[in-house]
Design a protein around this motif. Structure first.
Motif, short mmCIF file in Angstrom:
data_model
loop_
_atom_site.label_atom_id
_atom_site.label_comp_id
_atom_site.label_asym_id
_atom_site.label_seq_id
_atom_site.Cartn_x
_atom_site.Cartn_y
_atom_site.Cartn_z
N PRO A 77 0.81 -1.22 0.00
CA PRO A 77 0.00 0.00 0.00
C PRO A 77 0.85 1.27 0.00
N ASN A 91 -13.22 3.08 -12.08
CA ASN A 91 -13.15 2.63 -10.69
C ASN A 91 -13.22 3.76 -9.67
N GLY B 143 -13.57 -3.72 -9.30
CA GLY B 143 -12.87 -2.48 -9.66
C GLY B 143 -12.80 -1.51 -8.50
N GLN B 144 -13.80 -1.54 -7.61
CA GLN B 144 -13.79 -0.64 -6.46
C GLN B 144 -12.61 -0.98 -5.55
N GLU B 146 -9.87 -2.46 -6.51
CA GLU B 146 -8.64 -2.09 -7.20
C GLU B 146 -8.39 -0.60 -7.13
N GLY B 147 -9.47 0.17 -7.32
CA GLY B 147 -9.34 1.63 -7.23
C GLY B 147 -8.80 2.04 -5.87
N ALA B 148 -9.32 1.39 -4.83
CA ALA B 148 -8.90 1.73 -3.47
C ALA B 148 -7.45 1.31 -3.23
N LYS B 149 -7.12 0.11 -3.71
CA LYS B 149 -5.75 -0.37 -3.53
C LYS B 149 -4.78 0.54 -4.29
N ALA B 150 -5.21 0.99 -5.49
CA ALA B 150 -4.31 1.76 -6.33
C ALA B 150 -3.93 3.09 -5.69
N ILE B 151 -4.78 3.63 -4.79
CA ILE B 151 -4.35 4.86 -4.12
C ILE B 151 -3.72 4.55 -2.77
N GLY B 152 -3.39 3.29 -2.56
CA GLY B 152 -2.57 2.94 -1.40
C GLY B 152 -3.34 2.55 -0.16
N MET B 153 -4.64 2.25 -0.30
CA MET B 153 -5.39 1.84 0.89
C MET B 153 -5.04 0.41 1.28
N VAL B 162 -14.75 1.91 1.44
CA VAL B 162 -15.25 1.73 0.08
C VAL B 162 -16.22 0.55 -0.05
#
Lengths: 246, 294
Positions: A77, A91, B143-144, B146-153, B162
């Motif tokens: 993360p 997304n 996708g939700q 992934e979106g959250a993981k992609a901003i480092g959550m 989310v």
């Protein structure tokens, strides 16, 4: 080189016995705009998802400022918060407003104060031209608008490199332009970008490095003039001619 | 028509005599249903989350073993409590615990009865909700995540901010179902002596044998309760969805937000002329103090 941000070394990825990526090698330096092109199923998206650790590479290394991020015990993360990602299907968080989408990561991940995060979010929403829509929910927006918000959300995290996974492939033709404009603006602003795209014009005009992938390997890479203008390999020529015919 | 007049007459006689009992019964039913549904949903949430913790081949063996055991326990709980009648569960727990502990653990008195009733109904609701929550979480677009993981959550942050809000919204109809079922099915708690709406009826007709008029009161009472519950849940759903409209913001929000780290009256660290320092200057001017004199 001091300003190398990402270094992909001998990266491979298999799903079961199916090898999707084989021995991928390339480097992303600060300010680079790298376009990854290739036919569907050639592993472009998988490569990008590996770079963001959404997929775990089977072997090989991804060096972020010289440190391998693929090993165990790496804070994924934390790493991802430095590497923004824009998806084909946007997304955006459906349970939040546009503004909230751009704030939540800053507050929860970067531990910024709410006011600071809001100001920051507004700055980037204005940058992508979505400031009037801060109260809207994602379901109320068009595809192009959603994608611009997604870009603002990624930018608000202050990433060092921004990954785009076919950002315009799910958009109606008339909305592709608005998203590409934002990306072009970003590129000229010096943002480091890694873009998987089918937009050859974008690859030619905006990027300074083109990677052509074919069946899980990098077939050819170099400057847009070299790869797109004067391709050496037969596969590249075939691929590009298919595009011209369309 | 005579019969209807008779019925109305009987009902009004029953009501004038026993209205406080009926109302008390309704109150108990409602309290039990609300408390048990809330606890049940919480149990369901916990079980649903435990059931959806991602576990890949790359995770270490301990984590995988622990997750396997947790999943087995949750699965057993769900299957057992979903697969047996609640009346029996009530009897089983109410009489079973004292039996097995030789009376050390027993549900004594009124509070004991409440405890047993809440326990049985909420455990039962939890078993149903566990599956609903699992379904709710699965139904949220990957996708939700992934979106959250992609901003480092992290996984927990992704869940809390989310996935669960969206999953909860999706399972509100299920929660409503369970709430309404609980309003009606708490009536089986009479087997452990719990006096709610239906038990009130049993007690009253035991004295005066007016079965049908009392049952009519019960019917109308239960229907009112469940209708009110559905209405409330619909309203809640609408509230959660928010307005279909949104307002375009035409003024420059950035200018308006700039420098609001603190309230303008208190001034900001970057603001040389915020109120306290201005007052200070005014004060200094008044008493004729010069900078050089300090």
């Amino acid at each position: 080189m001091a300003d190398t941000i990402l270094e992909i070394r001998h990266l491979s990825k298999s799903f079961g016995s199916h090898e999707v990526l084989r021995d991928i090698d390339f480097t992303v330096s600060k300010g680079d705009v790298t376009a990854i092109i290739g036919a569907s199923g050639s592993g472009k998206s998988t490569l990008l998802r590996c770079v963001n650790l959404l997929e775990t590479p089977t072997s090989g290394e991804i060096l972020f400022h010289g440190k391998d991020v693929t090993g165990r015990g790496v804070n994924a993360p934390e790493y991802r918060s430095h590497v923004g990602m824009v998806f084909q299907s946007f997304n955006l968080f459906n349970n939040m407003s546009v503004l909230e989408n751009c704030i939540v990561g800053q507050v929860k991940v970067l531990k910024k104060g709410r006011d600071e995060a809001k100001e920051n979010a507004l700055r980037f929403l204005q940058y992508v031209g979505m400031a009037p829509y801060i109260n809207a929910k994602p379901r109320q927006l068009s595809g192009g608008q959603k994608q611009r918000v997604a870009i603002a959300r990624a930018l608000a995290m202050g990433p060092e490199v921004l990954l785009f996974d076919e950002p315009t492939s799910a958009l109606d033709p008339e909305m592709v332009g608005e998203v590409l404009n934002v990306m072009q603006q970003l590129a000229s602003g010096g943002m480091t970008m890694l873009v998987v795209t089918h937009e050859m014009a974008f690859a030619r005009d905006v990027s300074n490095h083109v990677v052509y992938m074919n069946q899980g390997v990098i077939c050819e890479q170099g400057s847009p003039a070299e790869v797109l203008g004067n391709p050496q390999k037969q596969e590249t020529k075939d691929f590009l001619s298919r595009f011209r015919n369309n | 028509m005579d019969l209807f007049a008779k019925l109305i007459n009987d009902i009004s006689r029953l009501w004038t005599k026993y209205s406080s009992f009926y109302l008390g019964g309704i109150w108990s039913t409602l309290k039990l249903a609300v408390i048990a549904t809330v606890i049940g949903v919480l149990i369901g949430l916990v079980c649903g989350i435990l059931n959806t913790i991602p576990c890949g081949r790359n995770d270490n063996i301990v984590k995988r073993a622990v997750l396997k055991i947790i999943r087995f326990v949750v699965r057993a709980y769900v299957e057992i409590f979903r697969g047996t009648p609640m009346v029996l569960q009530a009897v089983f727990i109410f009489y079973g615990l004292p039996y097995f502990s030789n009376g050390a653990v027993a549900f004594r008195g009124n509070s004991g009865m409440w405890l047993a009733a809440v326990l049985v109904v909420s455990i039962n609701t939890g078993a149903y909700m566990a599956e609903s929550v699992r379904g709710g979480i699965i139904s949220v677009d990957p996708g939700q995540t992934e979106g959250a993981k992609a901003i480092g959550m992290t996984h927990v942050q992704t869940m809390i901010h989310v996935i669960l809000p969206q999953a909860l919204r999706n399972i509100i109809p299920q929660i409503g179902n369970n709430f309404i079922i609980n309003i009606k099915d708490t009536s089986v708690m009479f087997v452990i002596g719990f006096v709610e709406f239906f038990a009130t009826h049993r007690n009253i007709v035991g004295v005066n044998l007016m079965y049908f008029p009392s049952a009519a009161i019960e019917m109308v009472g239960y229907l009112c309760l469940t209708l009110a519950a559905s209405f409330l849940l619909r309203w809640l759903e609408k509230r959660l969805d928010g307005s279909d409209n949104y307002e375009l913001v035409s003024d420059d929000q950035l200018v308006m937000a700039a420098g609001t780290y603190a309230h303008p009256d208190r001034g900001t660290p970057f603001d040389e002329r915020h109120k306290p320092s201005r007052d200070e200057v005014i004060q200094e001017v008044k008493i004729g103090k010069q900078r050089g004199e300090r």
